[in-house]
Motif scaffolding. Structure first.
Motif, mmCIF file in Angstrom:
data_model
loop_
_atom_site.group_PDB
_atom_site.id
_atom_site.type_symbol
_atom_site.label_atom_id
_atom_site.label_comp_id
_atom_site.label_asym_id
_atom_site.label_seq_id
_atom_site.Cartn_x
_atom_site.Cartn_y
_atom_site.Cartn_z
ATOM 1 N N THR A 64 0.842 -1.362 -0.095
ATOM 2 C CA THR A 64 -0.142 -0.248 0.091
ATOM 3 C C THR A 64 0.713 1.315 -0.053
ATOM 4 O O THR A 64 2.146 1.158 0.314
ATOM 5 N N ILE A 65 0.461 2.201 -0.291
ATOM 6 C CA ILE A 65 1.014 3.687 -0.332
ATOM 7 C C ILE A 65 1.113 4.065 1.232
ATOM 8 O O ILE A 65 2.183 4.791 1.395
ATOM 9 N N HIS A 66 0.370 3.531 2.205
ATOM 10 C CA HIS A 66 0.756 3.747 3.304
ATOM 11 C C HIS A 66 1.911 3.245 4.055
ATOM 12 O O HIS A 66 2.654 4.044 4.694
ATOM 13 N N GLU A 67 1.981 2.015 3.417
ATOM 14 C CA GLU A 67 3.526 1.515 3.682
ATOM 15 C C GLU A 67 4.650 2.261 3.180
ATOM 16 O O GLU A 67 5.631 2.037 3.721
ATOM 17 N N LEU A 120 6.075 10.910 -2.243
ATOM 18 C CA LEU A 120 4.731 10.229 -2.009
ATOM 19 C C LEU A 120 3.612 10.077 -3.037
ATOM 20 O O LEU A 120 2.902 9.041 -3.371
ATOM 21 N N ALA A 121 3.668 11.150 -3.757
ATOM 22 C CA ALA A 121 2.650 11.379 -4.877
ATOM 23 C C ALA A 121 2.703 10.572 -6.086
ATOM 24 O O ALA A 121 1.876 10.162 -6.566
ATOM 25 N N LEU A 122 4.097 10.362 -6.350
ATOM 26 C CA LEU A 122 4.342 9.552 -7.578
ATOM 27 C C LEU A 122 3.712 8.056 -7.528
ATOM 28 O O LEU A 122 3.131 7.749 -8.397
ATOM 29 N N PRO A 123 4.272 7.302 -6.526
ATOM 30 C CA PRO A 123 3.380 6.089 -6.221
ATOM 31 C C PRO A 123 1.933 6.217 -6.026
ATOM 32 O O PRO A 123 1.430 5.298 -6.548
ATOM 33 N N GLY A 124 1.467 7.151 -5.707
ATOM 34 C CA GLY A 124 0.100 7.465 -5.384
ATOM 35 C C GLY A 124 -0.594 7.339 -6.891
ATOM 36 O O GLY A 124 -1.512 6.949 -7.138
ATOM 37 N N LEU A 125 -0.085 8.349 -7.723
ATOM 38 C CA LEU A 125 -0.535 8.209 -8.956
ATOM 39 C C LEU A 125 -0.450 7.075 -9.846
ATOM 40 O O LEU A 125 -1.387 6.834 -10.431
#
Length: 460
Positions: free
Chosen positions: A113-116, A338-343
């Protein structure tokens, strides 16, 4: 870039089919898909903002040694020098390595996950920051070195980089800038099948200029504005045409693992690793290596480890290994990292979002994709596309990613889903200002043209 470690020689490659099978074996069920985030950063001496050498009591080598002693990450040595750290068994570890000019890179573990990913980034920056601070070292997250000349930067003690340094100037004018003065953040994504790989590869390639524009963060060269939003992206346009670019063949009928293998086989080699050392074969053919016909190693045939090494020396905007690497973004601040993996997670790991992205790019021509890639380093979000700008396209793309993350419904301990990672992108789209624009405003405003203020205000 990956770091090779000595070990038993892998089996000899007997046929091209084995190369295809190697890539195909990366296919995973959706339940096993993960997110791997890699990011680079420039070290600087806090006292005078000069680049950090490798050697010496306050060098990058000393930092790696201190990190090993304090946090237990295992050192990887080359000719007695620490060149990387590994913590592959850590829940949130991976490896820490050095780029040619001493840029420090975290190659994160595959996470669910993005949280991790956020926890991993915080852990890494906290640990590195702790030992770096004691050595008088700070770090910057930008796409291009904002102040230093090539002559000021050292070469880390990795032989593969010496080979690249000799070869790069024969293939483009900015290869050494790429090696020594650029830094990036990238995301590694999984695929479920050959068809899924092709779809994600095409979406990734077509939308890579959008990512470049959103994360543009390299507007300075040698202390002055350079006229670009992402000078890092501009440097890649004149690095090595054999191994960079937008891979137009990926959009042709018949695209699959075999087509990528055929492309990779045509890219000249850099080196061969044997008996703990790198042998310069720059410009040689991997097919000749498979047949034992390298002039530098007569009769020696390629093994699968050699193929894996070769794949790491290809640098297209999206790179295929046993996963897909999204490579178009400048390094940045924590929220951008963090935003790049989120995208990309929102776009590629939700079927509806991937359908939407595939539909969005379906009628884009090879010429349009290339024109966008050519223009975006200078114009960023203002790049024209058909009857609108890339900012308009980016808004559609981030909306798709937002929906994908919402449907994934992965929540943290506070009940927040992964869409929180996209907040920085919404700010950029709302204001129409990239990270580069914000830096330029500060430079012309409160910094009064003093680039040293960047080191004081933007350190990670």
């Amino acid at each position: 870039m990956s770091t090779r470690v000595s070990g038993p020689q892998s089996p000899i490659i007997e046929s091209r089919d084995e190369l295809v099978t190697y890539l195909e074996a990366g296919s995973k069920p959706e339940s096993d898909w993960s997110i791997g985030t890699e990011h680079e950063k420039f070290g600087f001496n806090i006292k005078d903002h000069s680049p950090v050498p490798y050697l010496g009591p306050h060098g990058i080598g000393a930092l790696l040694k201190a990190h090993h002693e304090r946090f237990g990450w295992e050192p990887i040595l080359e000719n007695g020098n620490i060149i990387a750290l590994s913590c592959l068994d850590c829940p949130k570890g991976g490896s820490i390595s050095l780029e040619p000019g001493g840029q420090l890179e975290l190659s994160g573990a595959p996470l669910a996950t993005i949280h991790e990913t956020e926890e991993e980034l915080r852990q890494h920056l906290t640990q590195v920051g702790e030992v770096a601070g004691e050595l008088g070292i700070g770090f910057l997250g930008l796409g291009f070195s904002p102040k230093w000349t090539l002559d000021e930067l050292m070469l880390v003690p990795k032989e593969r980089y010496r080979i690249m340094m000799r070869y790069m100037p024969t293939r483009g004018k900015r290869g050494l800038d790429m090696m020594f003065r650029t830094a990036t953040v990238q995301v590694n994504m999984d695929f479920g099948s050959e068809a899924d790989m092709v779809r994600k590869l095409r979406v990734g390639l077509a939308l890579q200029p959008v990512a470049t524009a959103l994360f543009a963060n390299s507007p300075f060269t040698e202390g002055k504005p350079n006229g670009f939003q992402s000078y890092r992206a501009e440097v890649w346009r004149d690095t090595d045409p054999d191994r960079t670019g937008m891979l137009p063949f990926a959009f042709e009928d018949g695209m699959g693992f075999e087509r990528y293998v055929d492309y990779a086989l045509k890219v000249p080699m850099y080196f061969v690793y044997r008996d703990g050392r790198y042998i310069d074969v720059a410009g040689a053919s991997f097919e000749d290596f498979m047949a034992g016909k390298l002039d530098a190693l007569p009769g020696v045939r390629a093994g699968m480890d050699d193929w894996i090494d070769h794949l790491t020396t290809l640098f297209p905007e999206v790179r295929l290994k046993r996963f897909i690497e999204m490579r178009g973004a400048d390094a940045g601040q924590f929220r951008e990292l963090l935003a790049l993996p989120g995208l990309w997670t929102g776009l590629l790991y939700d079927s509806a979002a991937l359908d939407g992205a595939a539909t969005l790019i379906a009628d884009w021509t090879a010429g349009e994709r290339q024109e966008m890639r050519n223009a975006v380093p200078k114009l960023g979000l203002a790049t024209p596309f058909r009857d609108r700008t890339l900012r308009d396209v980016a808004r559609e793309v981030v909306t798709l990613a937002q929906g994908g993350l919402t449907r994934r419904a992965r929540v943290n301990d506070s009940g927040e889903d992964e869409t929180r990672s996209l907040k920085r992108l919404w700010e950029i789209l709302e204001d129409g200002k990239s990270p580069a624009d914000e830096l330029l405003e500060a430079y012309h405003g409160p910094w009064k043209g003093d680039i040293d203020r960047l080191f004081e205000t933007q350190a990670l």
